[in-house]
Write an enzyme that holds these catalytic residues in place. Structure first.
Site, PDB file in Angstrom:
ATOM      1  N   SER A  12       2.187  29.946 -12.910  1.00 43.34           N
ATOM      2  CA  SER A  12       3.402  29.780 -12.983  1.00 43.34           C
ATOM      3  C   SER A  12       3.910  28.330 -12.733  1.00 43.34           C
ATOM      4  CB  SER A  12       4.298  30.677 -11.932  1.00 43.34           C
ATOM      5  OG  SER A  12       3.915  30.374 -10.500  1.00 43.34           O
TER       6      SER A  12
ATOM      7  N   GLU B   7       6.794  33.089 -20.973  1.00 38.91           N
ATOM      8  CA  GLU B   7       6.797  31.649 -21.580  1.00 38.91           C
ATOM      9  C   GLU B   7       5.447  31.469 -21.988  1.00 38.91           C
ATOM     10  OE1 GLU B   7       9.618  29.489 -18.245  1.00 38.91           O
ATOM     11  OE2 GLU B   7       7.490  29.638 -17.868  1.00 38.91           O
TER      12      GLU B   7
ATOM     13  N   HIS C 162       2.938  32.821 -19.302  1.00 38.28           N
ATOM     14  CA  HIS C 162       3.413  33.185 -18.086  1.00 38.28           C
ATOM     15  C   HIS C 162       4.541  34.514 -18.207  1.00 38.28           C
ATOM     16  CE1 HIS C 162       6.373  31.512 -14.740  1.00 38.28           C
ATOM     17  NE2 HIS C 162       5.502  32.624 -14.069  1.00 38.28           N
TER      18      HIS C 162
ATOM     19  N   ASN D 131      10.991  28.436 -14.056  1.00 36.14           N
ATOM     20  CA  ASN D 131      10.777  27.782 -12.617  1.00 36.14           C
ATOM     21  C   ASN D 131      11.533  26.537 -12.209  1.00 36.14           C
ATOM     22  OD1 ASN D 131       9.644  30.167 -11.393  1.00 36.14           O
ATOM     23  ND2 ASN D 131       7.380  29.937 -11.964  1.00 36.14           N
TER      24      ASN D 131
HETATM   25  N1  CAA Z   1       8.190  49.661 -12.601  1.00 34.44           N
HETATM   26  C1  CAA Z   1       9.004  50.623 -12.731  1.00 34.44           C
HETATM   27  N2  CAA Z   1      10.328  50.576 -11.984  1.00 34.44           N
HETATM   28  C2  CAA Z   1      10.548  49.626 -11.122  1.00 34.44           C
HETATM   29  C3  CAA Z   1       9.708  48.637 -10.951  1.00 34.44           C
HETATM   30  C4  CAA Z   1       8.502  48.556 -11.538  1.00 34.44           C
HETATM   31  N3  CAA Z   1       7.479  47.719 -11.245  1.00 34.44           N
HETATM   32  N4  CAA Z   1      10.275  47.685  -9.708  1.00 34.44           N
HETATM   33  C5  CAA Z   1      11.550  48.166  -9.806  1.00 34.44           C
HETATM   34  N5  CAA Z   1      11.591  49.493 -10.388  1.00 34.44           N
HETATM   35  C6  CAA Z   1      12.796  50.504 -10.710  1.00 34.44           C
HETATM   36  C7  CAA Z   1      13.489  50.552  -9.113  1.00 34.44           C
HETATM   37  O1  CAA Z   1      12.896  51.229  -8.140  1.00 34.44           O
HETATM   38  C8  CAA Z   1      14.703  50.816  -9.553  1.00 34.44           C
HETATM   39  O2  CAA Z   1      14.803  52.321  -9.364  1.00 34.44           O
HETATM   40  P1  CAA Z   1      16.046  53.272  -8.862  1.00 34.44           P
HETATM   41  O3  CAA Z   1      17.120  52.939  -9.656  1.00 34.44           O
HETATM   42  O4  CAA Z   1      15.380  54.527  -8.853  1.00 34.44           O
HETATM   43  O5  CAA Z   1      15.967  52.913  -7.452  1.00 34.44           O
HETATM   44  C9  CAA Z   1      15.109  49.966 -10.797  1.00 34.44           C
HETATM   45  O6  CAA Z   1      13.775  49.732 -11.268  1.00 34.44           O
HETATM   46  C10 CAA Z   1      16.011  48.968 -10.553  1.00 34.44           C
HETATM   47  O7  CAA Z   1      17.034  49.293 -10.192  1.00 34.44           O
HETATM   48  P2  CAA Z   1      17.900  48.255  -9.390  1.00 34.44           P
HETATM   49  O8  CAA Z   1      19.192  48.929  -8.961  1.00 34.44           O
HETATM   50  O9  CAA Z   1      17.429  47.472  -8.109  1.00 34.44           O
HETATM   51  O10 CAA Z   1      18.288  47.213 -10.472  1.00 34.44           O
HETATM   52  P3  CAA Z   1      18.460  45.911 -11.278  1.00 34.44           P
HETATM   53  O11 CAA Z   1      19.321  46.247 -12.204  1.00 34.44           O
HETATM   54  O12 CAA Z   1      18.821  44.763 -10.347  1.00 34.44           O
HETATM   55  O13 CAA Z   1      16.996  45.535 -11.896  1.00 34.44           O
HETATM   56  C11 CAA Z   1      15.488  43.880 -11.548  1.00 34.44           C
HETATM   57  C12 CAA Z   1      16.083  45.066 -10.926  1.00 34.44           C
HETATM   58  C13 CAA Z   1      14.844  44.124 -12.878  1.00 34.44           C
HETATM   59  C14 CAA Z   1      14.092  43.275 -10.615  1.00 34.44           C
HETATM   60  C15 CAA Z   1      16.366  42.835 -11.436  1.00 34.44           C
HETATM   61  O14 CAA Z   1      17.161  42.735 -10.316  1.00 34.44           O
HETATM   62  C16 CAA Z   1      16.109  41.529 -11.616  1.00 34.44           C
HETATM   63  O15 CAA Z   1      16.039  41.054 -13.074  1.00 34.44           O
HETATM   64  N6  CAA Z   1      15.864  40.728 -10.836  1.00 34.44           N
HETATM   65  C17 CAA Z   1      15.491  39.170 -11.061  1.00 34.44           C
HETATM   66  C18 CAA Z   1      13.984  39.206 -11.090  1.00 34.44           C
HETATM   67  C19 CAA Z   1      13.470  37.613 -11.325  1.00 34.44           C
HETATM   68  O16 CAA Z   1      14.207  36.834 -11.319  1.00 34.44           O
HETATM   69  N7  CAA Z   1      12.297  37.659 -11.523  1.00 34.44           N
HETATM   70  C20 CAA Z   1      11.714  36.346 -11.951  1.00 34.44           C
HETATM   71  C21 CAA Z   1      11.182  36.042 -10.712  1.00 34.44           C
HETATM   72  S1  CAA Z   1      10.407  34.449 -10.887  1.00 34.44           S
HETATM   73  C22 CAA Z   1       8.790  34.634 -11.566  1.00 34.44           C
HETATM   74  O17 CAA Z   1       8.508  35.746 -11.573  1.00 34.44           O
HETATM   75  C23 CAA Z   1       8.132  33.666 -11.794  1.00 34.44           C
HETATM   76  C24 CAA Z   1       7.404  33.060 -10.986  1.00 34.44           C
HETATM   77  O18 CAA Z   1       6.272  32.426 -11.370  1.00 34.44           O
HETATM   78  C25 CAA Z   1       7.543  32.918  -9.476  1.00 34.44           C
END
Ligand code: CAA
Length: 380
Positions: free
Chosen positions: A121, A154, A142, A193
């Site tokens: 990342s 990415e 990424h 990031n």
């Molecule tokens: N597989 C399948 N289903 C999953 C899952 C997975 N791995 N993880 C979560 N879910 C499910 C949950 O259990 C939930 O199901 P329920 O409705 O039955 O509870 C559903 O998906 C998500 O429901 P939420 O109401 O919590 O929903 P949301 O609309 O907020 O979506 C999310 C969840 C997609 C994670 C959203 O919150 C999101 O986009 N968050 C931001 C994530 C983000 O920014 N990621 C990047 C981080 S930075 C990175 O990764 C880079 C790095 O290098 C550091």
């Protein structure tokens, strides 16, 4: 054109197991490799949990779930894991020394046809590729957490990456149902990031400087800046270990990219990694997927303009420096961080002049990290 059929994923943590799962869902045979069966057992049970969720949500059928699961082969022996791989995706922890060691071993056992991709990342792609015996057949791919749900990948070429390998990388990303965004320069933090990591530090400064509660600030991020999660919630979800390492790496490459707040290192030193360890900024009850309770009501208590200003300033830097276009930036933020409103539209809604004034004020008080970028100034 190189044909990709067999994938090997190195590292079965949060990213590795997710990448293995989506590759298997796209029809690839996947070998998932880790150094101990206990990591692989845990990864396979997470894959099972995720597939069950997708069945429950009627995204796939039970029969498809079983087929996907059966395409993933957990393996400890590296030589066996690499045999016949067309594409290797490395997702081991973010430590250059560790990567060096891993690629030394990988080079010994890889077929000459295997293309290498790193899911790093923040580490420089050109530098990692130079550790290997095929820097021209090496690319950054990424993925975002959780790979099962986030659409963005990415694609980062290093200086020596062949054009054809960039094309293979982009095609692979599309075949696993994701959206590739080309990061044209191998800069610290790439695109997402560069915005996400400094924002966590800024949020910690906002707590000190402005005194909101964590949930007030997070609610403001979620409901007024259109993020899907609060920023501390997202930091905990991503892992403070990952964030601390990303911070150190980005800061060591460029002192202007981040204004580190000591709280992140403190949490890391205390082993408070966020969701995965039971506490970070918040406390959690267990391993299960769990959300912090945030509300529209709480969001009214805090104006998140400083956070918006820092995010926009870093976004503007990426555009000024031709790392990506404005259009690609908004795609990346939508699909990689789940932003519900384009960042620059949120900027316009708050008023770009106010955003620039905020940065100028912070610049005068706290230094060059906050100096407004020329692209942002041009939008006033
Ligand atoms: N597989 C399948 N289903 C999953 C899952 C997975 N791995 N993880 C979560 N879910 C499910 C949950 O259990 C939930 O199901 P329920 O409705 O039955 O509870 C559903 O998906 C998500 O429901 P939420 O109401 O919590 O929903 P949301 O609309 O907020 O979506 C999310 C969840 C997609 C994670 C959203 O919150 C999101 O986009 N968050 C931001 C994530 C983000 O920014 N990621 C990047 C981080 S930075 C990175 O990764 C880079 C790095 O290098 C550091």
């Amino acid at each position: 054109m190189t044909e990709i059929n067999k994938i090997t994923v190195l590292g079965s943590g949060i990213m590795g197991h997710g990448i293995a799962q989506i590759s298997a869902k796209a029809g690839f045979e996947v070998t998932l490799r880790d150094v101990d069966t206990k990591f692989l057992d845990s990864a396979m049970s997470k894959i099972k949990w995720s597939l069950d969720k997708l069945v429950e949500k009627q995204k796939i059928t039970q029969a498809e779930s079983e087929t996907i699961y059966s395409r993933i082969h957990p393996v400890v022996d590296l030589k066996q894991a690499l045999s016949g791989a067309d594409l290797l995706i490395e997702a081991v922890p973010e430590d250059m020394e560790l990567k060096k060691k891993v690629y030394l071993d990988v080079d010994k056992h890889s077929d000459s046809k295997t293309i290498y991709a790193s899911n790093t990342s923040t580490l420089p792609i050109t530098e990692i590729s130079s550790l290997t015996n095929r820097p021209n057949r090496f690319i950054g791919l990424h993925f975002f957490n959780p790979p099962q749900l986030m659409k963005l990948v990415e694609v980062i070429p290093g200086i020596t990456t062949d054009q054809q390998i960039i094309k293979v990388g982009i095609d692979f990303v599309k075949r696993v149902g994701k959206e590739p965004v080309l990061c044209r320069k191998d800069v610290p933090g790439f695109i997402v990031n560069r915005i996400f990591i400094p924002l966590i530090h800024e949020a910690a400064y906002c707590l000190d400087r402005d005194g909101p509660s964590m949930t007030q600030l997070d609610s403001a991020v979620k409901f007024r800046l259109s993020f899907p999660m609060g920023i501390f919630e997202l930091a905990d979800y991503t892992g403070l270990d990952v964030i601390h390492k990303a911070t150190s790496e980005m800061f060591s490459r460029d002192k202007k990219v981040i204004f580190p707040h000591p709280r992140i290192k403190e949490l890391f030193d205390q082993g408070k990694y966020g969701k995965k360890s039971g506490s970070g900024f918040y406390s959690y009850s267990g391993e299960q997927y769990e959300r912090v309770s945030l509300s529209e009501e709480d969001s009214k208590a805090y104006n998140p303009i400083k956070l918006l200003a820092v995010a926009l300033n870093n976004a503007a830097w990426l555009i000024t420096n031709k790392v990506c276009t404005l259009e690609d930036l908004e795609i990346a933020l939508k699909l990689g961080m789940g932003l519900r409103n384009p960042l620059f539209r949120t900027g316009e809604q708050f008023g770009i002049k106010g955003v620039v004034d905020t940065l100028q004020d912070l610049h005068a008080k706290y230094g060059d990290f906050y100096k407004p970028d020329n692209f942002l100034l041009s939008l006033r």
